[in-house]
Design a protein around this motif. Structure first.
Motif, mmCIF file in Angstrom:
data_model
loop_
_atom_site.group_PDB
_atom_site.id
_atom_site.type_symbol
_atom_site.label_atom_id
_atom_site.label_comp_id
_atom_site.label_asym_id
_atom_site.label_seq_id
_atom_site.Cartn_x
_atom_site.Cartn_y
_atom_site.Cartn_z
ATOM 1 N N HIS A 225 -32.856 -45.096 -2.225
ATOM 2 C CA HIS A 225 -33.548 -43.817 -2.399
ATOM 3 C C HIS A 225 -33.980 -43.681 -3.851
ATOM 4 C CE1 HIS A 225 -34.686 -39.700 -1.412
ATOM 5 N NE2 HIS A 225 -34.090 -39.297 -2.524
ATOM 6 N N VAL A 226 -35.180 -43.171 -4.048
ATOM 7 C CA VAL A 226 -35.668 -42.882 -5.388
ATOM 8 C C VAL A 226 -35.607 -41.373 -5.592
ATOM 9 C CG1 VAL A 226 -37.574 -43.048 -7.020
ATOM 10 C CG2 VAL A 226 -37.163 -44.914 -5.402
ATOM 11 N N PHE A 227 -34.687 -40.942 -6.450
ATOM 12 C CA PHE A 227 -34.536 -39.519 -6.769
ATOM 13 C C PHE A 227 -35.600 -39.121 -7.792
ATOM 14 C CE2 PHE A 227 -30.463 -40.781 -5.138
ATOM 15 C CZ PHE A 227 -29.944 -39.649 -4.513
ATOM 16 N N GLN A 228 -36.200 -37.964 -7.583
ATOM 17 C CA GLN A 228 -37.242 -37.501 -8.499
ATOM 18 C C GLN A 228 -36.621 -36.741 -9.679
ATOM 19 O OE1 GLN A 228 -40.455 -38.569 -8.132
ATOM 20 N NE2 GLN A 228 -39.409 -39.766 -6.538
ATOM 21 N N ARG A 229 -35.622 -37.344 -10.249
ATOM 22 C CA ARG A 229 -34.989 -36.838 -11.457
ATOM 23 C C ARG A 229 -34.237 -38.001 -12.102
ATOM 24 N NH1 ARG A 229 -31.974 -34.576 -7.054
ATOM 25 N NH2 ARG A 229 -29.774 -35.257 -7.065
ATOM 26 N N SER A 230 -34.009 -37.884 -13.389
ATOM 27 C CA SER A 230 -33.369 -38.973 -14.128
ATOM 28 C C SER A 230 -31.867 -38.741 -14.231
ATOM 29 C CB SER A 230 -33.973 -39.065 -15.534
ATOM 30 O OG SER A 230 -33.404 -40.129 -16.254
ATOM 31 N N PHE A 231 -31.087 -39.736 -13.797
ATOM 32 C CA PHE A 231 -29.635 -39.669 -13.941
ATOM 33 C C PHE A 231 -29.261 -40.096 -15.373
ATOM 34 C CE2 PHE A 231 -28.327 -40.581 -9.226
ATOM 35 C CZ PHE A 231 -29.176 -39.572 -8.803
ATOM 36 N N PRO A 232 -28.187 -39.536 -15.930
ATOM 37 C CA PRO A 232 -27.751 -39.963 -17.272
ATOM 38 C C PRO A 232 -26.833 -41.181 -17.251
ATOM 39 C CG PRO A 232 -26.400 -38.146 -16.546
ATOM 40 C CD PRO A 232 -27.401 -38.387 -15.439
ATOM 41 N N LYS A 304 -23.179 -39.733 -4.885
ATOM 42 C CA LYS A 304 -21.844 -39.498 -5.446
ATOM 43 C C LYS A 304 -20.828 -40.487 -4.877
ATOM 44 C CE LYS A 304 -22.173 -34.560 -6.571
ATOM 45 N NZ LYS A 304 -21.559 -33.232 -6.397
ATOM 46 N N ALA A 305 -20.936 -40.769 -3.584
ATOM 47 C CA ALA A 305 -19.995 -41.687 -2.944
ATOM 48 C C ALA A 305 -20.101 -43.087 -3.550
ATOM 49 C CB ALA A 305 -20.251 -41.736 -1.439
ATOM 50 N N PHE A 306 -21.314 -43.610 -3.654
ATOM 51 C CA PHE A 306 -21.481 -44.961 -4.196
ATOM 52 C C PHE A 306 -21.151 -45.000 -5.688
ATOM 53 C CE2 PHE A 306 -24.233 -45.717 -0.390
ATOM 54 C CZ PHE A 306 -23.438 -46.711 0.156
ATOM 55 N N LEU A 307 -21.388 -43.899 -6.381
ATOM 56 C CA LEU A 307 -21.024 -43.845 -7.795
ATOM 57 C C LEU A 307 -19.510 -43.884 -7.956
ATOM 58 C CD1 LEU A 307 -22.440 -43.744 -10.494
ATOM 59 C CD2 LEU A 307 -22.415 -41.250 -10.378
ATOM 60 N N SER A 308 -18.783 -43.186 -7.085
ATOM 61 C CA SER A 308 -17.318 -43.203 -7.179
ATOM 62 C C SER A 308 -16.775 -44.589 -6.866
ATOM 63 C CB SER A 308 -16.711 -42.165 -6.232
ATOM 64 O OG SER A 308 -16.876 -42.530 -4.881
ATOM 65 N N MET A 309 -17.339 -45.275 -5.865
ATOM 66 C CA MET A 309 -16.893 -46.629 -5.547
ATOM 67 C C MET A 309 -17.149 -47.575 -6.708
ATOM 68 S SD MET A 309 -17.702 -47.293 -1.478
ATOM 69 C CE MET A 309 -19.156 -46.273 -1.221
ATOM 70 N N PHE A 310 -18.292 -47.390 -7.364
ATOM 71 C CA PHE A 310 -18.628 -48.281 -8.469
ATOM 72 C C PHE A 310 -17.698 -48.059 -9.655
ATOM 73 C CE2 PHE A 310 -20.714 -50.160 -12.025
ATOM 74 C CZ PHE A 310 -21.421 -51.225 -11.503
ATOM 75 N N LYS A 379 -16.166 -34.767 -5.893
ATOM 76 C CA LYS A 379 -15.779 -34.271 -7.211
ATOM 77 C C LYS A 379 -16.631 -34.867 -8.332
ATOM 78 C CE LYS A 379 -10.912 -33.030 -6.475
ATOM 79 N NZ LYS A 379 -9.516 -33.272 -6.927
ATOM 80 N N ILE A 380 -17.439 -35.860 -8.015
ATOM 81 C CA ILE A 380 -18.375 -36.378 -9.021
ATOM 82 C C ILE A 380 -19.229 -35.204 -9.504
ATOM 83 C CG2 ILE A 380 -20.434 -37.818 -9.378
ATOM 84 C CD1 ILE A 380 -18.090 -39.598 -9.261
ATOM 85 N N PRO A 381 -19.261 -34.904 -10.804
ATOM 86 C CA PRO A 381 -20.032 -33.759 -11.289
ATOM 87 C C PRO A 381 -21.533 -33.908 -11.000
ATOM 88 C CG PRO A 381 -18.519 -34.568 -12.978
ATOM 89 C CD PRO A 381 -18.523 -35.594 -11.882
ATOM 90 N N ASN A 382 -22.168 -32.794 -10.706
ATOM 91 C CA ASN A 382 -23.608 -32.801 -10.422
ATOM 92 C C ASN A 382 -24.418 -33.354 -11.577
ATOM 93 O OD1 ASN A 382 -23.492 -31.799 -7.788
ATOM 94 N ND2 ASN A 382 -23.568 -29.675 -8.464
ATOM 95 N N CYS A 383 -23.922 -33.141 -12.802
ATOM 96 C CA CYS A 383 -24.708 -33.604 -13.955
ATOM 97 C C CYS A 383 -24.873 -35.117 -13.977
ATOM 98 C CB CYS A 383 -24.076 -33.124 -15.262
ATOM 99 S SG CYS A 383 -22.436 -33.803 -15.609
ATOM 100 N N LEU A 384 -23.943 -35.876 -13.337
ATOM 101 C CA LEU A 384 -24.074 -37.331 -13.310
ATOM 102 C C LEU A 384 -25.175 -37.795 -12.369
ATOM 103 C CD1 LEU A 384 -20.636 -39.191 -13.498
ATOM 104 C CD2 LEU A 384 -22.356 -38.812 -15.259
ATOM 105 N N ILE A 385 -25.603 -36.922 -11.469
ATOM 106 C CA ILE A 385 -26.737 -37.275 -10.606
ATOM 107 C C ILE A 385 -27.959 -36.441 -10.979
ATOM 108 C CG2 ILE A 385 -25.305 -38.124 -8.719
ATOM 109 C CD1 ILE A 385 -25.863 -35.454 -7.246
ATOM 110 N N GLY A 386 -27.986 -36.036 -12.249
ATOM 111 C CA GLY A 386 -29.189 -35.400 -12.794
ATOM 112 C C GLY A 386 -29.442 -33.981 -12.375
ATOM 113 N N LYS A 387 -28.405 -33.258 -11.939
ATOM 114 C CA LYS A 387 -28.602 -31.877 -11.481
ATOM 115 C C LYS A 387 -27.926 -30.880 -12.442
ATOM 116 C CE LYS A 387 -28.825 -30.901 -7.135
ATOM 117 N NZ LYS A 387 -28.480 -30.650 -5.712
#
Length: 387
Positions: A225-232, A304-310, A379-387
Motif C-alpha cells: 500500500h502507498v500511503f499518501q503521507r510521509s512516515f518518519p 502498525k502490525a508489520f511495524l511491530s513485527m519488524f 499501541k504503535i503511536p499514530n505519529c510513526l505512521i505519519g498521523k
C-alpha cells in the motif's frame, strides 16, 4: 525422569531496554568506557558473495553497500536515529549518519552497481499495485539486500563472540559457564548463517530465470500500500517470526530440522508518501492465515502490525532527525526494540538437565517476550505512521 526426582526450571525473558535502564554511569565513566572497551572489528570478506571474485585483487573493489535505498535515507535527514535511541545503552550511539546506516561489506562495487538498478528506482515502489506484483526483479533485489545485510551482521557477531571467548580465556581461565554460554551463542549464529546462506543461494539462483522470463512469479506480495503521507520511520529487512500479531503460527523456531520461512518487510517513506511492502517466496502457504486476517483490517492497523513485527525482530530501522524526542520514551516501543529473543533459564534438579530439555520447557511453556507485545500492535503511536 527418574521416579522421585525433582526438577524446577525458571525462565526469564531478557529485554535489552530493561537492562539498559539498570546501567548507571556518569558522563566521565561513559567516555572512559568508550575509550577502554575492547574493539572487535566486523567480518572481513575475501570474495564477493555474488560474483565470487577475490576482493582487492586485480581491480575488484569492495563496496560499502546499504540495505535501504538512497532516496529513503536522504529523506530522513543527515543525522538519523537508530534503535539505541529506544534501548538507551549509555555508551552506544543513538544517531547514525547516512553513510553508516544499515551497511554491509560483502560484495564488489561492480555487482553493487549492476545488480540493484531496480532496487534504487523510487518509482518501482510508488507505482500502481499491479506493477509491484509484476516487478519480480525488484522484489528479488530487495530480498538479496536483506539476506546480505543479515548475513553480514551474523558473521560479524560470530567473529566478535569468538574473539571475546579467547579474551576471556586469557583473562579469566576459570569462567567456564560464561565461555560455554558464549559458545552456545556461536553455535546459534552458525546455524543462522547456514540458513541465510541457503536463502541467499536460492535468491541468486532465481535471478537468471527472472531475467529471461519477466512474467515468472517467484515472489508473492502479502501486503502493499502507498500511503499518501510521509512516515518518519524507514525500515527494510527480513523477519523470521514464530507467531504473528494475530496469533497465527508461522514457524517453529525450536525445530532446527525444518527451515524457517521469512517475511520481507519494507517501509519506504518519501517527501509526500510512504510505500509499505511485505512479501515472501511464492511456494509458501505458512502465511495464508496472515493474508486472510489482514483482508478485514484497515491499512493503518496493518501498517502498525508489520511495524511491530519488524521492530521486535530487526534492528535495521531508522527515524527522521526531525521527529519529536519524546517518542523514544514510549515504553511499548522501548520493549519492542529491546526484544532480542534471549531467554535466561535457571534450573534446580536432583539429576542433570540437558540443554534440549530446557529448550523443550521454553517451547512447552510458550516463553516469549515478543508475542505478548506483538498482540498489542495497536499501541504503535499514530505519529510513526505519519498521523
Amino acid at each position: 525422569m527418574l521416579q522421585n526426582s525433582i526438577a524446577v526450571i525458571k525462565h526469564y525473558d531478557y529485554n535489552l531496554s530493561a537492562l539498559a535502564d539498570s546501567i548507571s554511569l556518569t558522563n566521565e565513566e561513559i567516555i572512559s568506557y568508550r575509550k577502554s572497551r575492547p574493539r572487535y572489528p566486523p567480518y572481513h570478506a575475501n570474495e564477493c558473495m555474488i560474483c565470487h571474485k577475490q576482493l582487492g585483487h586485480r581491480g575488484v573493489k569492495k563496496c560499502t553497500s546499504h540495505s535501504l535505498p538512497q532516496f529513503v535515507l536522504k529523506h530522513l535527514g543527515t543525522k538519523i536515529y537508530n534503535i539505541n535511541a529506544f534501548i538507551k545503552v549509555p555508551f552506544e550511539k543513538e544517531h547514525s549518519g547516512i553513510g553508516e546506516a544499515g551497511i554491509f561489506k560483502l560484495i564488489c562495487e561492480h555487482c553493487d552497481n549492476t545488480f540493484f538498478q531496480d532496487y534504487e528506482d523510487e518509482s518501482k515502489y510508488t507505482a500502481a499495485q499491479s506493477s509491484i506484483h509484476s516487478s519480480q526483479k525488484a522484489l528479488n533485489e530487495v530480498a538479496l539486500k536483506n539476506y546480505l545485510h543479515s548475513l553480514y551482521g551474523n558473521l560479524s557477531d560470530r567473529k566478535r563472540y569468538r574473539a571475546l571467548i579467547e579474551d576471556i580465556k586469557k583473562a579469566k581461565p576459570r569462567a567456564e559457564e560464561t565461555i560455554e554460554n558464549l559458545k552456545y551463542e556461536v553455535d546459534v549464529l552458525t546455524a543462522d548463517i547456514k540458513d541465510i546462506k541457503a536463502s541467499l543461494e536460492t535468491t541468486l539462483s532465481s535471478r537468471p530465470l527472472l531475467d529471461s522470463k519477466p512474467s515468472y512469479r517467484f515472489y508473492e506480495v502479502v501486503y502493499y500500500h502507498v500511503f499518501q503521507r510521509s512516515f518518519p520511520i524507514a525500515a527494510q529487512g527480513k523477519v523470521t517470526i514464530d507467531t504473528d500479531c494475530w496469533g497465527n503460527k508461522i514457524n517453529n523456531l525450536y525445530d532446527y530440522d525444518i527451515p524457517p520461512q521469512d517475511l520481507h518487510i519494507c517501509f519506504f517513506p518519501s517527501d509526500s508518501e510512504t510505500a509499505v511492502l511485505v512479501f515472501t517466496e511464492k511456494a509458501n502457504d505458512r502465511f495464508d492465515k496472515m493474508r486472510d486476517t489482514i483482508h478485514s483490517l484497515t491499512d493503518d492497523s496493518i501498517a502498525k502490525a508489520f511495524l511491530s513485527m519488524f521492530i521486535a525482530q530487526n534492528a535495521n530501522f531508522f527515524l527522521s532527525s526531525s521527529i519529536e524526542r519524546d517518542i523514544f520514551d514510549n515504553q511499548y516501543l522501548r520493549q519492542l526494540s529491546g526484544e532480542d529473543g534471549i531467554v535466561q533459564s535457571y534450573s534446580h534438579s536432583t539429576m542433570p538437565i540437558s540443554r534440549d530439555q530446557i529448550l523443550k520447557s521454553i517451547q512447552d511453556n510458550q516463553i516469549s517476550g515478543s508475542l505478548p507485545l506483538l498482540l498489542q500492535y495497536e499501541k504503535i503511536p499514530n505519529c510513526l505512521i505519519g498521523k
